[in-house]
Design an enzyme around this catalytic site. Structure first.
Site, short mmCIF file in Angstrom:
data_model
loop_
_atom_site.label_atom_id
_atom_site.label_comp_id
_atom_site.label_asym_id
_atom_site.label_seq_id
_atom_site.Cartn_x
_atom_site.Cartn_y
_atom_site.Cartn_z
N ASP A 39 0.85 -1.19 0.00
CA ASP A 39 0.00 0.00 0.00
C ASP A 39 0.88 1.24 0.00
OD1 ASP A 39 -3.24 0.26 0.79
OD2 ASP A 39 -2.07 2.08 1.08
N ASP A 65 4.90 3.52 -3.95
CA ASP A 65 4.15 3.74 -5.18
C ASP A 65 4.40 2.58 -6.13
OD1 ASP A 65 3.07 4.57 -7.58
OD2 ASP A 65 4.10 6.50 -7.63
N ASN A 92 -5.29 -5.02 -6.63
CA ASN A 92 -6.51 -4.38 -6.16
C ASN A 92 -6.43 -2.87 -6.05
OD1 ASN A 92 -9.11 -4.19 -4.43
ND2 ASN A 92 -7.52 -3.37 -3.10
N TYR A 158 -11.05 6.91 -15.51
CA TYR A 158 -11.30 5.70 -14.73
C TYR A 158 -11.89 4.60 -15.63
CZ TYR A 158 -12.87 2.77 -10.82
OH TYR A 158 -13.05 1.73 -9.94
N LYS A 162 -10.07 0.95 -16.32
CA LYS A 162 -10.66 -0.33 -15.93
C LYS A 162 -10.98 -1.21 -17.15
CE LYS A 162 -10.41 0.15 -11.49
NZ LYS A 162 -9.51 -0.71 -10.68
#
Length: 254
Positions: A39, A65, A92, A158, A162
């Protein structure tokens, strides 16, 4: 008796400092897997590791990162060195855009969203592949989105990112299925997480998308998305490859 086959396996979960990622890391640990928590937020990553440890599980954290090749390499190396290999990769981590239509999307918004949502999982998967191949049964799971299935769930950046995740999922499934790797994705609908939409005040997206977003239905819990991810990574999904599983209470069927 568990049929997941995840006991003792080495798993990397990105974005595991909160939300779907944390729920997924905890679920894997409860199945007996050893988890590398990746993370950008150190506090969140450490809290996830502590939560896993409090339940008797095993976890390590790497903070940074993931669009930086050095960080991706560190994530993979830490998992391999700590757990003796790598069996599962869960891509994720993600960020939302500002609901901007293409004509109002600035370079900085585009580059940030594409960098986190598409470039970072590409870089990390490339780093992880040699180790996943070495197992002969590696599993990769991406978090795509309802926005990967339609053009009416987010802004241009976005949505494009995706859709790209779905392309990566299917390409990996085809290219590596003969070498024992399965690659799948979930497509979450609305889910209760800490991700917030910072829409531009002048963005066209909110008004244009509002009628479609109204069809989304109930908001899922992060654990519901985690359960689908763990299933796709498990032996229970041994013949599922190249699938994009909507976890959206039927939104994609409307």
């Amino acid at each position: 008796m568990s049929t997941t086959g995840l006991q003792g396996r080495s798993v990397v979960v990105t974005g595991a400092g909160s939300g779907i990622g944390r729920a997924t890391a905890l679920h894997f640990a409860r199945e007996g897997a050893r988890v590398l928590v990746a993370d950008l937020d150190r506090k969140g990553a450490d809290e996830t590791v502590e939560a896993i440890g409090a339940e008797g599980g095993t976890a390590r954290a790497v903070v940074g990162d993931l669009s930086d090749q050095r960080v991706a390499d560190q994530v993979v190396a830490t998992a391999v060195e700590s757990f003796g290999g790598l069996d599962v990769l869960v891509n994720n981590a993600g960020v939302m855009d500002r609901m901007s239509a293409l004509g109002e999307t600035e370079d900085a918004e585009w580059e940030r969203v594409i960098g986190v949502n598409l470039t970072a999982p590409f870089i990390l998967t490339r780093a992880a592949l040699p180790h996943l191949l070495a197992t002969g049964r590696g599993a990769i799971v991406f978090s795509a989105s309802e926005a990967a299935l339609r053009g009416s769930a987010a802004g241009a950046a976005y949505t494009a990112s995706k859709h790209g995740v779905v392309g990566l999922t299917k390409s990996l499934a085809v290219m590596y299925r003969s070498r024992g790797i399965r690659t799948n994705a979930i497509a979450p609908g609305g889910t209760a997480t800490q991700i917030r939409v910072d829409a531009r005040p002048d963005a066209e997206g909110p008004a244009a998308l509002a009628p479609y977003l109204g069809l989304a239905g109930k908001v899922a819990e992060a654990e519901e998305q985690a359960a689908a991810i763990v299933f796709l990574a498990s032996d229970a999904a041994s013949n599922i490859n190249g699938a994009v599983l909507p976890v959206d209470n039927g939104w994609s069927a409307v």
